[in-house]
Design an enzyme around this catalytic site. Structure first.
Site, mmCIF file in Angstrom:
data_model
loop_
_atom_site.group_PDB
_atom_site.id
_atom_site.type_symbol
_atom_site.label_atom_id
_atom_site.label_comp_id
_atom_site.label_asym_id
_atom_site.label_seq_id
_atom_site.Cartn_x
_atom_site.Cartn_y
_atom_site.Cartn_z
ATOM 1 N N SER A 120 0.107 8.351 0.721
ATOM 2 C CA SER A 120 -1.122 9.042 1.102
ATOM 3 C C SER A 120 -1.104 10.473 0.539
ATOM 4 O O SER A 120 -1.039 10.663 -0.668
ATOM 5 C CB SER A 120 -1.286 9.010 2.623
ATOM 6 O OG SER A 120 -2.587 9.380 2.998
ATOM 7 N N GLU A 176 -6.690 -0.762 2.873
ATOM 8 C CA GLU A 176 -6.598 0.699 2.966
ATOM 9 C C GLU A 176 -7.746 1.322 3.760
ATOM 10 O O GLU A 176 -7.558 2.235 4.552
ATOM 11 C CB GLU A 176 -6.603 1.312 1.556
ATOM 12 C CG GLU A 176 -5.444 0.929 0.666
ATOM 13 C CD GLU A 176 -4.206 1.768 0.898
ATOM 14 O OE1 GLU A 176 -4.148 2.489 1.904
ATOM 15 O OE2 GLU A 176 -3.293 1.689 0.056
ATOM 16 N N HIS A 219 -3.718 1.198 5.740
ATOM 17 C CA HIS A 219 -3.161 2.378 5.085
ATOM 18 C C HIS A 219 -1.844 2.751 5.760
ATOM 19 O O HIS A 219 -1.801 3.032 6.951
ATOM 20 C CB HIS A 219 -4.172 3.513 5.218
ATOM 21 C CG HIS A 219 -3.803 4.761 4.485
ATOM 22 N ND1 HIS A 219 -3.739 4.840 3.115
ATOM 23 C CD2 HIS A 219 -3.495 6.001 4.943
ATOM 24 C CE1 HIS A 219 -3.415 6.070 2.751
ATOM 25 N NE2 HIS A 219 -3.266 6.795 3.848
#
Length: 613
Positions: free
Chosen positions: A282, A410, A514
């Site tokens: 991320s 995600e 995610h």
């Protein structure tokens, strides 16, 4: 009904077209803002910011009854440097700055809380990191130090760092048990430097989810995890002159200082400074992408792993960063040009101002700002362009091997965090038009027929997955391989067989959301909310085999230096991503296998829009 909302959207669509052609006037902008507020007011300005990221869950942040302790936990008093925890003895190493004593556990030797720069406090609050001062005596590295300043309230409090402080530029080192510190280490091991995520406003290297001891021992690498300044402390821009203003990007400079410290000192821990892999997820992956672009970072690492890189979330321009800095200063009752006033602010006051400025979306046509209010900006010197632009134009260190991947779901986390109530067709169209402007009708034509539910959040989640993560990663990888780079791609696609919650998420059931790969990669299931099944444990070990092989050789399928377990597994070959392999990537699931992309036609659609550049 359909005709009514189409007519209602005509002003928005026509205005979006004017925006793309440069015909927008200030009055048009005011009218459109008014229109958007009437349709979906909570998108333009919220009462509170949101933290995005698997490792921190999804959380609405509110001041709890005005308590200053609600904003952050007070830092602890450090122990004396020559005091060992419980009197236990651990390995001792001599760095260029002084001697350090760590501790030995069942899985690895650990050195916690090593300073890699002097504390950025007082007059040094908004200054580049300074080399760490040498110390006398034996530094106690048996416990983690404070994390960098961050808001820590609400539902995620239990996952927040126990202590936070402006004095936070520390790193942790995990070393395999078979490294002998009693004599000069001869056979140096590859080094893996982990950069944590957290939207550039939260996170810590010492989070239990990132415990590197099993990773280190299993892959036979030295693992380093680093802290760096966050939020306004790391990224405030109040002016252009570094002597009289905050000029931002301090968090990235901190990371670079930590990488330099590794080059100077890691050999005494058994690590090879010429074999450094940087990896992150991320915002951590964004950081990795920036170091691949920043020329002064070039000699500090050999290769990179980017996990869930949000390619299409734009970095701020200098203009936007200055605008945010002005709004921040207004919240503190300081003038943006008065650095003395800003430096005199308490840490609590800075966090309060940061929280209030994070609650706004300043430009209704840049809703993606909600995903990253604070963070790096394009200053024209240190960071020169958007990451996706740099990768597509070849403005990165193409000689370095790259492992690049995403998770299959995600966008679920992001869509359900932004839209906390069902989203109608009208609302979803407004949102899409505000972001994609002249491309709106083509995007709606592609996605709307696939989603018949009255709640369009799943559609928006898929658009986020495709546009922000998957498709720009695919395109960047293809451009890179065409230029001669060695790239490997993956998709983490494991779906839980039951309704476990992934490490604190409150709604992300049965999805490879995610950050869902992190408990598998670090084998940290014991400190998260679920226990791995035997099949999932096998997936975790295989992922570690791939990551470890990449660290040792630059090729995740290499059998050189593999552990006996990895050799016995006869892992599926992970082909290099290229047209000669048919653009195969690795599907990381219980039965991992190489395959052609499952959403190739959708990524072809996004590529044809030429929307990333």
């Amino acid at each position: 009904m359909e005709g009514w909302w189409c007519l209602m959207l005509l002003p928005l669509l026509s205005t979006s077209l004017m925006l793309s052609s440069g015909e927008m006037t200030e009055n048009d902008d005011d009218r459109l803002v008014s229109f958007l507020k009437n349709v979906f007011p909570e998108l333009l300005e919220r009462d509170e910011p949101i933290i995005f990221g698997h490792d921190f869950g999804v959380n609405s942040l509110k001041d709890q009854e005005g308590s200053e302790e609600a904003l952050f936990k007070l830092p602890f008093k450090p122990k004396a440097v020559n005091q060992a925890t419980n009197g236990a003895s651990g390995p001792v190493v001599s760095t260029k700055d002084g001697q350090i004593q760590g501790l030995t556990t069942e899985k690895a030797n650990i050195f916690y809380g090593i300073p890699y720069a002097d504390p950025p406090v007082g007059a040094y609050r908004w200054k580049p990191p300074r080399p760490v001062s040498a110390w006398q005596g034996l530094y106690d590295a048996s416990y983690p130090r404070a994390a960098c300043m961050q808001i820590c309230t609400g539902q995620i409090t239990e996952e927040c760092p126990r202590t936070v402080s402006e004095d936070c530029l520390y790193l942790n080192i995990f070393v395999p048990l078979d490294v002998d510190f009693s004599s000069h280490v001869k056979n140096l091991l590859p080094v893996m430097v982990w950069i944590h995520g957290g939207d550039f406003i939260a996170g810590t290297a010492s989070k239990s989810l990132y415990d590197g001891r099993f990773f280190s021992n299993f892959t036979h690498t030295v693992v380093v995890s680093i802290e760096y300044r966050l939020g306004a402390f790391g990224f405030l821009v109040s002016g252009k002159e570094s002597q009289t203003s905050a000029v931002g990007n301090y968090g990235i400079l901190d990371q670079q200082a930590a990488l330099l410290w590794v080059q100077r000192n890691i050999a005494v821990f058994g690590g090879d400074p010429s074999k450094v892999t940087i990896f992150g997820e991320s915002a951590g992956a964004q950081s990795v992408s920036l170091h691949l672009m920043i020329q002064s970072s070039q000699p500090l690492f050999r290769q990179a792993i980017l996990q869930s890189l949000p390619f299409s979330i734009p970095l701020k321009t200098r203009h936007d960063a200055l605008k945010l800095g002005k709004e921040f200063a207004e919240q503190t009752n300081c003038s943006v040009s008065d650095i003395v006033c800003l430096l005199s602010l308490s840490a609590q006051a800075i966090l309060r101002a940061q929280m209030k400025t994070s609650a706004k979306i300043r430009n209704p046509f840049r809703f993606l700002e909600a995903f990253e209010t604070w963070g790096p900006h394009i200053d024209g010197e240190f960071i020169k362009e958007q990451a996706v632009t740099a990768f597509l134009k070849g403005h990165w260190q193409k000689e370095k091997s790259v492992l690049l991947g995403t998770t299959s779901e995600e966008g679920v986390l992001f869509a359900y965090a932004i839209f906390q109530k069902p989203v109608s067709a009208v609302e979803s169209t407004v949102y899409i038009a505000a972001i994609f402007k002249q491309h709106t009708l083509r995007i709606l034509h592609t996605y709307l027929p696939l989603y018949r539910d009255t709640d369009h959040r799943n559609m928006l989640a898929q658009i986020i997955t495709d546009y922000v993560f998957l498709c720009p990663s695919r395109k960047s990888a293809r451009v890179g391989t065409t230029a001669g780079s060695e790239v490997w791609m993956y998709e983490f696609d494991h779906v839980a067989s039951d309704h476990r919650v992934w490490s604190g998420l409150t709604f992300c059931y049965q999805h490879a959301c995610h950050g869902a790969e992190l408990p598998f990669l670090f084998d940290s299931a014991s400190v998260t909310n679920f226990t791995l099944t035997l099949a999932e444990k096998l997936l975790s070990n295989r992922m570690l085999c791939y990551w470890g092989a990449f660290a040792h050789t630059g090729d995740p399928s290499s059998r050189v230096h593999q552990t006996p377990f990895c050799r016995e597994q006869r892992l599926p070959v992970w082909p290099r991503y290229s047209d000669t392999s048919g653009w195969l990537f690795m599907n990381l699931t219980v039965h991992s296998h190489a395959q052609v992309g499952t959403r190739e036609h959708i990524c072809d659609f996004w590529d044809q829009l030429s929307i990333y550049e």
